[in-house]
Motif scaffolding. Structure first.
Motif, PDB file in Angstrom:
ATOM      1  N   SER A  63      15.597 -83.698 -39.541  1.00  0.00           N
ATOM      2  CA  SER A  63      15.448 -82.300 -40.046  1.00  0.00           C
ATOM      3  C   SER A  63      15.241 -81.395 -38.810  1.00  0.00           C
ATOM      4  O   SER A  63      15.546 -80.395 -38.979  1.00  0.00           O
ATOM      5  CB  SER A  63      14.347 -82.203 -40.933  1.00  0.00           C
ATOM      6  OG  SER A  63      12.955 -82.243 -40.053  1.00  0.00           O
ATOM      7  N   ASP A  67      17.580 -78.372 -37.732  1.00  0.00           N
ATOM      8  CA  ASP A  67      16.474 -76.879 -37.501  1.00  0.00           C
ATOM      9  C   ASP A  67      16.899 -76.138 -36.169  1.00  0.00           C
ATOM     10  O   ASP A  67      16.811 -75.209 -35.987  1.00  0.00           O
ATOM     11  CB  ASP A  67      15.075 -77.398 -37.604  1.00  0.00           C
ATOM     12  CG  ASP A  67      14.098 -75.871 -37.296  1.00  0.00           C
ATOM     13  OD1 ASP A  67      14.387 -75.203 -38.074  1.00  0.00           O
ATOM     14  OD2 ASP A  67      13.489 -76.119 -36.159  1.00  0.00           O
ATOM     15  N   LEU A 124      11.635 -79.657 -48.490  1.00  0.00           N
ATOM     16  CA  LEU A 124      11.704 -79.475 -46.922  1.00  0.00           C
ATOM     17  C   LEU A 124      13.054 -78.574 -46.730  1.00  0.00           C
ATOM     18  O   LEU A 124      13.125 -77.634 -45.986  1.00  0.00           O
ATOM     19  CB  LEU A 124      11.948 -80.974 -46.493  1.00  0.00           C
ATOM     20  CG  LEU A 124      11.993 -81.094 -44.698  1.00  0.00           C
ATOM     21  CD1 LEU A 124      10.489 -81.051 -44.480  1.00  0.00           C
ATOM     22  CD2 LEU A 124      12.542 -82.371 -44.334  1.00  0.00           C
ATOM     23  N   SER A 125      14.195 -78.995 -47.488  1.00  0.00           N
ATOM     24  CA  SER A 125      15.326 -78.485 -47.637  1.00  0.00           C
ATOM     25  C   SER A 125      15.160 -77.005 -48.056  1.00  0.00           C
ATOM     26  O   SER A 125      15.775 -75.897 -47.534  1.00  0.00           O
ATOM     27  CB  SER A 125      16.451 -79.097 -48.162  1.00  0.00           C
ATOM     28  OG  SER A 125      16.348 -80.494 -47.817  1.00  0.00           O
ATOM     29  N   GLY A 127      12.585 -75.309 -48.363  1.00  0.00           N
ATOM     30  CA  GLY A 127      11.672 -74.491 -47.327  1.00  0.00           C
ATOM     31  C   GLY A 127      12.472 -73.960 -46.144  1.00  0.00           C
ATOM     32  O   GLY A 127      12.269 -72.627 -45.775  1.00  0.00           O
ATOM     33  N   GLU A 128      13.309 -74.821 -45.662  1.00  0.00           N
ATOM     34  CA  GLU A 128      13.904 -74.278 -44.468  1.00  0.00           C
ATOM     35  C   GLU A 128      14.995 -73.075 -44.931  1.00  0.00           C
ATOM     36  O   GLU A 128      15.166 -72.005 -44.381  1.00  0.00           O
ATOM     37  CB  GLU A 128      14.833 -75.432 -43.950  1.00  0.00           C
ATOM     38  CG  GLU A 128      15.813 -75.044 -42.816  1.00  0.00           C
ATOM     39  CD  GLU A 128      15.000 -75.076 -41.311  1.00  0.00           C
ATOM     40  OE1 GLU A 128      13.823 -75.174 -41.640  1.00  0.00           O
ATOM     41  OE2 GLU A 128      15.595 -74.805 -40.221  1.00  0.00           O
ATOM     42  N   ASP A 131      12.930 -70.005 -45.506  1.00  0.00           N
ATOM     43  CA  ASP A 131      12.486 -69.536 -43.826  1.00  0.00           C
ATOM     44  C   ASP A 131      13.539 -68.630 -43.473  1.00  0.00           C
ATOM     45  O   ASP A 131      13.519 -67.439 -43.104  1.00  0.00           O
ATOM     46  CB  ASP A 131      12.412 -70.928 -43.069  1.00  0.00           C
ATOM     47  CG  ASP A 131      11.766 -70.468 -41.637  1.00  0.00           C
ATOM     48  OD1 ASP A 131      11.005 -69.052 -41.709  1.00  0.00           O
ATOM     49  OD2 ASP A 131      11.504 -71.189 -40.673  1.00  0.00           O
ATOM     50  N   GLN A 151       6.493 -75.844 -48.158  1.00  0.00           N
ATOM     51  CA  GLN A 151       7.820 -76.529 -48.284  1.00  0.00           C
ATOM     52  C   GLN A 151       8.190 -77.254 -47.283  1.00  0.00           C
ATOM     53  O   GLN A 151       8.884 -78.316 -47.039  1.00  0.00           O
ATOM     54  CB  GLN A 151       8.755 -75.471 -48.780  1.00  0.00           C
ATOM     55  CG  GLN A 151       8.555 -74.968 -50.406  1.00  0.00           C
ATOM     56  CD  GLN A 151       9.652 -74.119 -50.913  1.00  0.00           C
ATOM     57  OE1 GLN A 151       9.841 -73.042 -50.180  1.00  0.00           O
ATOM     58  NE2 GLN A 151      10.284 -74.380 -52.080  1.00  0.00           N
ATOM     59  N   LYS A 152       8.542 -76.305 -46.179  1.00  0.00           N
ATOM     60  CA  LYS A 152       9.162 -76.488 -44.784  1.00  0.00           C
ATOM     61  C   LYS A 152       8.394 -77.953 -44.041  1.00  0.00           C
ATOM     62  O   LYS A 152       9.124 -78.511 -43.617  1.00  0.00           O
ATOM     63  CB  LYS A 152       9.244 -75.357 -44.145  1.00  0.00           C
ATOM     64  CG  LYS A 152       9.781 -75.567 -42.483  1.00  0.00           C
ATOM     65  CD  LYS A 152      10.115 -74.320 -41.874  1.00  0.00           C
ATOM     66  CE  LYS A 152       8.594 -73.917 -41.165  1.00  0.00           C
ATOM     67  NZ  LYS A 152       9.068 -72.682 -40.201  1.00  0.00           N
ATOM     68  N   THR A 153       7.014 -77.601 -44.020  1.00  0.00           N
ATOM     69  CA  THR A 153       6.212 -78.607 -43.182  1.00  0.00           C
ATOM     70  C   THR A 153       5.330 -79.465 -43.858  1.00  0.00           C
ATOM     71  O   THR A 153       5.235 -80.506 -43.873  1.00  0.00           O
ATOM     72  CB  THR A 153       5.497 -77.537 -42.084  1.00  0.00           C
ATOM     73  OG1 THR A 153       6.410 -76.747 -41.387  1.00  0.00           O
ATOM     74  CG2 THR A 153       4.840 -78.645 -41.020  1.00  0.00           C
ATOM     75  N   GLN A 187       1.351 -75.893 -39.214  1.00  0.00           N
ATOM     76  CA  GLN A 187       2.625 -74.961 -39.324  1.00  0.00           C
ATOM     77  C   GLN A 187       1.836 -73.553 -38.791  1.00  0.00           C
ATOM     78  O   GLN A 187       2.316 -72.893 -37.993  1.00  0.00           O
ATOM     79  CB  GLN A 187       3.393 -74.883 -40.508  1.00  0.00           C
ATOM     80  CG  GLN A 187       4.568 -73.928 -40.429  1.00  0.00           C
ATOM     81  CD  GLN A 187       5.679 -74.452 -38.985  1.00  0.00           C
ATOM     82  OE1 GLN A 187       5.822 -75.404 -39.157  1.00  0.00           O
ATOM     83  NE2 GLN A 187       6.064 -73.428 -38.200  1.00  0.00           N
TER      84      GLN A 187
END
Ligand code: FPP
Ligand code: MG
Length: 298
Positions: A63, A67, A124-125, A127-128, A131, A151-153, A187
């Motif tokens: 990830s 990123d 995670l996906s 969340g990215e 972002d 979500q992301k972290t 985060q």
């Protein structure tokens, strides 16, 4: 303990029987291995927990490879990022290799753990993506920021703690909350350090987040605390390359208006709650990992 996880990742990479993959993996900095430490501390060290920790770290590394491409970041942990050395295509494809090997190995753990981890990767996906979407304009909405960093972290830390508790036969709810709080606090501190630390200390360019359009928590609080003139100045800097004058103004304003303290306190409250949950569960050793989330300078 963590050395066993490193060996397991190396073994997984060697099983690919591709010299190129081994060479690319050798170029990756290992990082803090926080998620692996969390898993081993909660579930102890045995073949299944070592495998789970290795898989989670491979997914996490994948990830970050993606990123850095998405964030146009060329330095990671003080070293040139893979995209800086070999270009975006290689970074993305090697990310895919790490990710898919991790997923293949996940099948050999158990269905419950597989579901917990794979659901976190969905988060995670998403969340990215959130972002990136949020960075298209100045975001003053703290709840959107909090959801995105969850979500992301935090999702993968929450899943690591929950999966470890499941493997150890411990009641997972308190561990989930512990992992989630740690992830959100991690985060928040990451976003704060982007403002307060030098590029040298961070091992990546400082104040890169705002230039990328990311209105992280310190910027949201700064905007709330500034007068109208200050707010206009801050808005005009969003997504721009920030001059050293403006850098000094942002840092000074954040300090004077209590923004740095407010963000630190918010992260500390989450970590304290996590610690207290673990104390109740008789898990005093998990306190140190939690403290290291906030007591860090990079
Ligand atoms: C770092 O955030 C980014 C993440 C923790 C998540 C990245 C997730 C993806 C790219 C989607 C999932 C992809 C795969 C292959 C599973 P940051 O940019 O705030 O932190 P940084 O300062 O360390 O770059
Ligand atoms: Mg990034």
């Amino acid at each position: 303990m963590i050395a066993a996880v490193e060996r397991k990742i190396e073994q997984y990479i060697a099983e690919l029987k591709e010299k190129d993959a081994t060479a690319l993996y050798a170029k990756l900095p290992h990082g803090k291995r926080l998620r692996a430490k969390l898993i081993l501390k909660i579930a102890g060290s045995n073949l299944t927990t070592i495998k789970t920790a290795a898989i989670v770290e491979m997914i996490h590394a994948a990830s970050l490879l993606h990123d850095d491409v998405i964030d146009d970041a060329f330095v990671r942990r003080g070293k040139p990022a893979l995209n800086a050395i070999y270009g975006n295509k290689t970074a993305i494809m090697f990310g895919d290799v790490l990710y898919s090997k991790g997923f293949y190995e996940l099948n050999s753990i158990n269905t419950e753990v597989s579901k917990i981890i794979s659901n976190a990767v969905i988060q995670l996906s998403l969340g990215e993506r959130n972002d990136v979407l949020l960075s298209q304009s100045f975001n003053c909405d703290k709840s959107k920021y909090l959801h995105m960093i969850y979500q992301k972290t935090a999702s993968l830390m929450e899943a690591s703690a929950q999966a470890a508790a499941t493997l150890a036969g411990k009641p997972s709810e308190a561990y989930r909350t512990y992992g989630r709080n740690l992830g959100i606090a991690f985060q928040m501190i990451d976003d704060l350090l982007d403002v307060t630390q030098s590029s040298q200390m961070l091992g990546k360019p400082a104040m890169h987040d705002f230039t990328e359009g990311k209105t992280t928590l310190p910027y949201i609080y700064l905007y709330e605390a500034l007068d109208e003139e200050g707010q206009e100045r801050l808005l005009s800097l969003h997504t721009k390359a920030i001059s050293s004058n403006d850098e000094v103004w942002i840092r000074k304003s954040m300090l004077e208006l209590g923004v740095i303290q407010k963000c630190t306190l918010e992260a500390k409250v989450l970590v304290d709650e996590a610690i207290s949950l673990m104390r109740d569960a008789g898990e005093n050793e998990l306190e140190e990992i939690a403290r290291s989330m906030i007591d860090r300078s990079f």
